[in-house]
Scaffold this motif. Sequence first.
Motif, PDB file in Angstrom:
ATOM      1  N   VAL A  83       0.841  -1.197   0.000  1.00 10.50           N
ATOM      2  CA  VAL A  83       0.000   0.000   0.000  1.00 10.50           C
ATOM      3  C   VAL A  83       0.873   1.242   0.000  1.00 10.50           C
ATOM      4  O   VAL A  83       2.080   1.189   0.182  1.00 10.50           O
ATOM      5  CB  VAL A  83      -0.912   0.041   1.261  1.00 10.50           C
ATOM      6  CG1 VAL A  83      -1.895  -1.105   1.234  1.00 10.50           C
ATOM      7  CG2 VAL A  83      -0.082  -0.009   2.535  1.00 10.50           C
ATOM      8  N   GLN A  84       0.229   2.370  -0.215  1.00  7.25           N
ATOM      9  CA  GLN A  84       0.926   3.658  -0.169  1.00  7.25           C
ATOM     10  C   GLN A  84       1.143   4.075   1.282  1.00  7.25           C
ATOM     11  O   GLN A  84       0.339   3.777   2.164  1.00  7.25           O
ATOM     12  CB  GLN A  84       0.098   4.718  -0.909  1.00  7.25           C
ATOM     13  CG  GLN A  84      -0.092   4.418  -2.389  1.00  7.25           C
ATOM     14  CD  GLN A  84       1.228   4.340  -3.134  1.00  7.25           C
ATOM     15  OE1 GLN A  84       2.092   5.199  -2.971  1.00  7.25           O
ATOM     16  NE2 GLN A  84       1.386   3.307  -3.958  1.00  7.25           N
ATOM     17  N   ALA A  85       2.233   4.793   1.513  1.00 10.99           N
ATOM     18  CA  ALA A  85       2.627   5.164   2.875  1.00 10.99           C
ATOM     19  C   ALA A  85       1.586   6.031   3.569  1.00 10.99           C
ATOM     20  O   ALA A  85       1.495   6.039   4.773  1.00 10.99           O
ATOM     21  CB  ALA A  85       3.973   5.872   2.844  1.00 10.99           C
ATOM     22  N   SER A  86       0.788   6.780   2.815  1.00 11.96           N
ATOM     23  CA  SER A  86      -0.154   7.704   3.422  1.00 11.96           C
ATOM     24  C   SER A  86      -1.454   7.030   3.856  1.00 11.96           C
ATOM     25  O   SER A  86      -2.275   7.641   4.531  1.00 11.96           O
ATOM     26  CB  SER A  86      -0.484   8.829   2.422  1.00 11.96           C
ATOM     27  OG  SER A  86      -1.043   8.280   1.242  1.00 11.96           O
ATOM     28  N   ASP A  87      -1.649   5.784   3.481  1.00 13.51           N
ATOM     29  CA  ASP A  87      -2.887   5.085   3.827  1.00 13.51           C
ATOM     30  C   ASP A  87      -2.953   4.785   5.320  1.00 13.51           C
ATOM     31  O   ASP A  87      -1.917   4.545   5.948  1.00 13.51           O
ATOM     32  CB  ASP A  87      -2.993   3.769   3.059  1.00 13.51           C
ATOM     33  CG  ASP A  87      -3.196   3.966   1.573  1.00 13.51           C
ATOM     34  OD1 ASP A  87      -3.611   5.074   1.178  1.00 13.51           O
ATOM     35  OD2 ASP A  87      -2.946   3.012   0.811  1.00 13.51           O
ATOM     36  N   THR A 134       7.897  -0.948   9.801  1.00 11.12           N
ATOM     37  CA  THR A 134       7.238  -1.279   8.541  1.00 11.12           C
ATOM     38  C   THR A 134       5.986  -2.098   8.844  1.00 11.12           C
ATOM     39  O   THR A 134       5.841  -2.624   9.955  1.00 11.12           O
ATOM     40  CB  THR A 134       8.162  -2.099   7.623  1.00 11.12           C
ATOM     41  OG1 THR A 134       7.441  -2.475   6.430  1.00 11.12           O
ATOM     42  CG2 THR A 134       8.649  -3.362   8.301  1.00 11.12           C
ATOM     43  N   ILE A 135       5.095  -2.218   7.837  1.00  6.68           N
ATOM     44  CA  ILE A 135       3.944  -3.103   7.988  1.00  6.68           C
ATOM     45  C   ILE A 135       4.134  -4.389   7.195  1.00  6.68           C
ATOM     46  O   ILE A 135       3.196  -5.182   7.063  1.00  6.68           O
ATOM     47  CB  ILE A 135       2.636  -2.400   7.568  1.00  6.68           C
ATOM     48  CG1 ILE A 135       2.718  -1.927   6.113  1.00  6.68           C
ATOM     49  CG2 ILE A 135       2.300  -1.259   8.513  1.00  6.68           C
ATOM     50  CD1 ILE A 135       1.384  -1.417   5.576  1.00  6.68           C
ATOM     51  N   LYS A 176       8.810   4.541  11.186  1.00  9.41           N
ATOM     52  CA  LYS A 176      10.017   5.272  10.774  1.00  9.41           C
ATOM     53  C   LYS A 176       9.807   6.789  10.816  1.00  9.41           C
ATOM     54  O   LYS A 176      10.116   7.514   9.873  1.00  9.41           O
ATOM     55  CB  LYS A 176      10.442   4.829   9.371  1.00  9.41           C
ATOM     56  CG  LYS A 176      11.003   3.414   9.335  1.00  9.41           C
ATOM     57  CD  LYS A 176      11.518   3.046   7.958  1.00  9.41           C
ATOM     58  CE  LYS A 176      12.133   1.651   7.968  1.00  9.41           C
ATOM     59  NZ  LYS A 176      12.623   1.244   6.634  1.00  9.41           N
ATOM     60  N   GLY A 177       9.211   7.257  11.910  1.00 10.97           N
ATOM     61  CA  GLY A 177       9.005   8.683  12.115  1.00 10.97           C
ATOM     62  C   GLY A 177       7.732   9.242  11.539  1.00 10.97           C
ATOM     63  O   GLY A 177       7.357  10.376  11.842  1.00 10.97           O
ATOM     64  N   GLU A 202       2.685  -1.699  18.654  1.00 15.83           N
ATOM     65  CA  GLU A 202       4.070  -1.624  19.138  1.00 15.83           C
ATOM     66  C   GLU A 202       5.003  -2.473  18.277  1.00 15.83           C
ATOM     67  O   GLU A 202       6.155  -2.095  18.035  1.00 15.83           O
ATOM     68  CB  GLU A 202       4.118  -2.066  20.602  1.00 15.83           C
ATOM     69  CG  GLU A 202       3.450  -1.064  21.541  1.00 15.83           C
ATOM     70  CD  GLU A 202       3.307  -1.578  22.961  1.00 15.83           C
ATOM     71  OE1 GLU A 202       3.733  -2.735  23.222  1.00 15.83           O
ATOM     72  OE2 GLU A 202       2.774  -0.842  23.825  1.00 15.83           O
ATOM     73  N   ALA A 203       4.514  -3.610  17.787  1.00  7.50           N
ATOM     74  CA  ALA A 203       5.330  -4.453  16.915  1.00  7.50           C
ATOM     75  C   ALA A 203       5.614  -3.749  15.593  1.00  7.50           C
ATOM     76  O   ALA A 203       6.740  -3.799  15.076  1.00  7.50           O
ATOM     77  CB  ALA A 203       4.632  -5.790  16.669  1.00  7.50           C
ATOM     78  N   MET A 204       4.630  -3.068  15.037  1.00  6.50           N
ATOM     79  CA  MET A 204       4.826  -2.328  13.785  1.00  6.50           C
ATOM     80  C   MET A 204       5.831  -1.199  13.974  1.00  6.50           C
ATOM     81  O   MET A 204       6.671  -0.944  13.110  1.00  6.50           O
ATOM     82  CB  MET A 204       3.492  -1.779  13.285  1.00  6.50           C
ATOM     83  CG  MET A 204       2.562  -2.840  12.734  1.00  6.50           C
ATOM     84  SD  MET A 204       0.962  -2.150  12.205  1.00  6.50           S
ATOM     85  CE  MET A 204       0.221  -3.596  11.413  1.00  6.50           C
ATOM     86  N   GLU A 205       5.748  -0.545  15.129  1.00  6.97           N
ATOM     87  CA  GLU A 205       6.711   0.526  15.405  1.00  6.97           C
ATOM     88  C   GLU A 205       8.125  -0.031  15.537  1.00  6.97           C
ATOM     89  O   GLU A 205       9.086   0.559  15.011  1.00  6.97           O
ATOM     90  CB  GLU A 205       6.301   1.277  16.677  1.00  6.97           C
ATOM     91  CG  GLU A 205       5.041   2.132  16.489  1.00  6.97           C
ATOM     92  CD  GLU A 205       4.737   3.001  17.685  1.00  6.97           C
ATOM     93  OE1 GLU A 205       4.012   4.005  17.525  1.00  6.97           O
ATOM     94  OE2 GLU A 205       5.226   2.676  18.792  1.00  6.97           O
TER      95      GLU A 205
END
Length: 407
Positions: A8-12, A331-332, A50-51, A324-327
């Motif tokens: 997906v796109q980062a903004s989604d 990444t997803i 990633k911020g 927390e795992a995604m952070e």
Amino acid sequence: MVFMPWSVQASDPIIIGVPTSLGFLEGAEGLNSVNLAVEEINAKGGVSIKGEKRLLKVEAIDIRDAAPVVPVPEALLGIEKLILEKKIKAIVLAPFRSEALLASMDLISKYKIPMLATTAMAPDYTKKVLENYDKYKYCFRVCLDAGYLVGYLKGSMESVQKEYGFKKVYLMHQDVAWARGTANALAGILKGAGWEVLGVESYPTGAGDFSAGLMKARQGGAQVILPIFDMPQSGILVKQWNSMKVPALMLGFISPLAGPGAWKNFDGKIDGDMNLIFEIGNVPVKKVPKSVAFYDAYKKKYNKEIEAGHCPAPAYESVYILAEAMERAGTIDPDAVVSALEKTDRQGAIGRIRFGKNHQVVYGNDPKETAMAAMIQWSKTGTREIVFPESIADAKIHLPEGLKSAK
């Protein structure tokens, strides 16, 4: 070509899927708990990848897998529809019945969707993770499983035996995978611990008459009746137990007796009943402040208390575990998220949350080290008192009217 919903796109927004039986208490309150966690996380800006802050979004579907008339393949179609049409990145809560959860594992593997189950309890779910890790590594469970359930019920029975000298038990259970497995395992364990098991009787989902089993328990001189049911109709068992004045302690799990509304629903005639709350947080535990914080937050948002003894607290925690795992992963990407999930170490509403090698959250008797269940007993004043495990207990076990100690 297999569609991968994580591309997906980062903004989604990060979309979390909730496919379960929303018409059942555990499913409905579990979804409420997921929404509460998502609201709390989004209020702080969302998940930081990633911020970059990404909001969470919930997409739920009622797959009705808990209903006896719905075949498993139909429930699986609902899950696949959610994956393909809503482009979900993960699943929380998951199928209600173990039969549907187990069948969904191949689908989860196909689409590489991290799934955190919080209701279905069959041990085969995490057994398959160990047996074929590369295929089933996306599957995790946050609620307790049937093995841990057996352990807590065994511990509660040991407490009763030690305090009152009881040794005769009659088991009654719903004829579904988790309850059937739990009852059969307990029967063998209790026999080995000196109990006389007078009978093990099963009832199909939807059954509404338990009088024959209660008569057998009475005729055999049962001192404890151990029920294992999650269907709404199981409340009839308690009504018949009361009206028939069966002189035995009711100790087990009957879904309608778990929450604070049970006292009013059963006209205050459940004094002495002992019911296992599968995960703390579904009942507030003073010695675990985060369980109280979650319980109070739920009550404030929905203007009512939690009635389910199973699912809401782990459903709530599963969102935080996933976020927390995604952070940590930054990444997803599902494989990266899986690796991060395996490193989870969180103090939450259900105690300390860590996954074993089989992707099952570890349960025990110390909330500082493990997640926990709690055995409550209804008091004469209509309150739920925690009587087991000892580490979180705020009262001692008492006998209902008409039942005397065997010591």
